[in-house]
Design a protein around this motif. Sequence first.
Motif, short mmCIF file in Angstrom:
data_model
loop_
_atom_site.label_atom_id
_atom_site.label_comp_id
_atom_site.label_asym_id
_atom_site.label_seq_id
_atom_site.Cartn_x
_atom_site.Cartn_y
_atom_site.Cartn_z
N GLN A 71 0.61 -1.50 -0.39
CA GLN A 71 0.00 0.72 0.14
C GLN A 71 0.65 1.14 -0.20
OE1 GLN A 71 -3.03 -0.67 -0.86
NE2 GLN A 71 -2.84 -2.54 -0.62
N ALA A 72 2.06 1.42 0.09
CA ALA A 72 2.90 2.07 -0.19
C ALA A 72 3.05 3.04 -1.39
CB ALA A 72 4.31 2.09 0.84
N GLN A 73 3.13 3.97 -1.03
CA GLN A 73 4.16 4.97 -2.59
C GLN A 73 5.50 4.83 -2.83
OE1 GLN A 73 1.72 9.14 -1.04
NE2 GLN A 73 0.63 8.53 -2.70
N VAL A 74 6.08 5.20 -1.28
CA VAL A 74 7.81 4.98 -2.05
C VAL A 74 7.92 4.02 -0.41
CG1 VAL A 74 8.57 6.69 -0.64
CG2 VAL A 74 9.98 5.82 -2.16
N VAL A 75 8.46 2.62 -0.74
CA VAL A 75 9.75 1.69 0.31
C VAL A 75 11.45 2.90 0.70
CG1 VAL A 75 10.75 0.13 1.47
CG2 VAL A 75 8.76 0.21 0.20
N LEU A 76 11.45 3.17 1.86
CA LEU A 76 13.36 3.37 2.32
C LEU A 76 14.08 1.91 2.33
CD1 LEU A 76 12.35 6.77 3.62
CD2 LEU A 76 13.09 6.47 0.93
N LEU A 77 14.80 1.81 2.68
CA LEU A 77 15.54 1.44 2.81
C LEU A 77 17.03 1.86 3.96
CD1 LEU A 77 16.87 -1.66 4.01
CD2 LEU A 77 17.40 -1.87 1.44
N GLY A 78 17.28 2.17 4.82
CA GLY A 78 18.34 2.39 6.20
C GLY A 78 19.45 1.05 6.11
N SER A 79 19.84 1.72 5.31
CA SER A 79 21.49 0.28 5.06
C SER A 79 22.09 0.64 6.18
CB SER A 79 22.53 1.10 3.73
OG SER A 79 22.77 1.48 3.28
N GLY A 80 21.94 1.41 6.54
CA GLY A 80 22.71 1.19 8.17
C GLY A 80 23.92 2.52 8.06
#
Length: 128
Positions: free
Chosen positions: A65-74
Amino acid sequence: MKFHADPLHDFSIKAYGTDWVQLPQQRLAQSVILSSEGRQELWDCPRFEDLTAEHLLHLASTSQQAQVVLLGSGLRNRFPPPAWLRPFAQYQLGLETMDTAAACRTFNVLAGEGRKVVAALILESAPA
């Protein structure tokens, strides 16, 4: 000119460090998946080196359902292997990868705009 206060969104990251995030009601010291709609799920990925294709499949399948997904890679920006990103294409989801601090800031900006955003944040300790 009339000034209007920005509406406060219900769910935001209040503060963060290398290995923690402060949410409105609690402080977390473990990797987590958050959504602007209030989802909060501990994520069994303590370091970027522990990230697997299954982690990203789970992230994509639960973020439809998201418009965008963020991956915080550390602590620094790192990218998963391209083959692991197929689920995002299958679900027609955008994935943005950045260091976790940038992902926290971006999450707040997008959530504040009323966007449906999911952030998967890897919270790792700084090297000694």
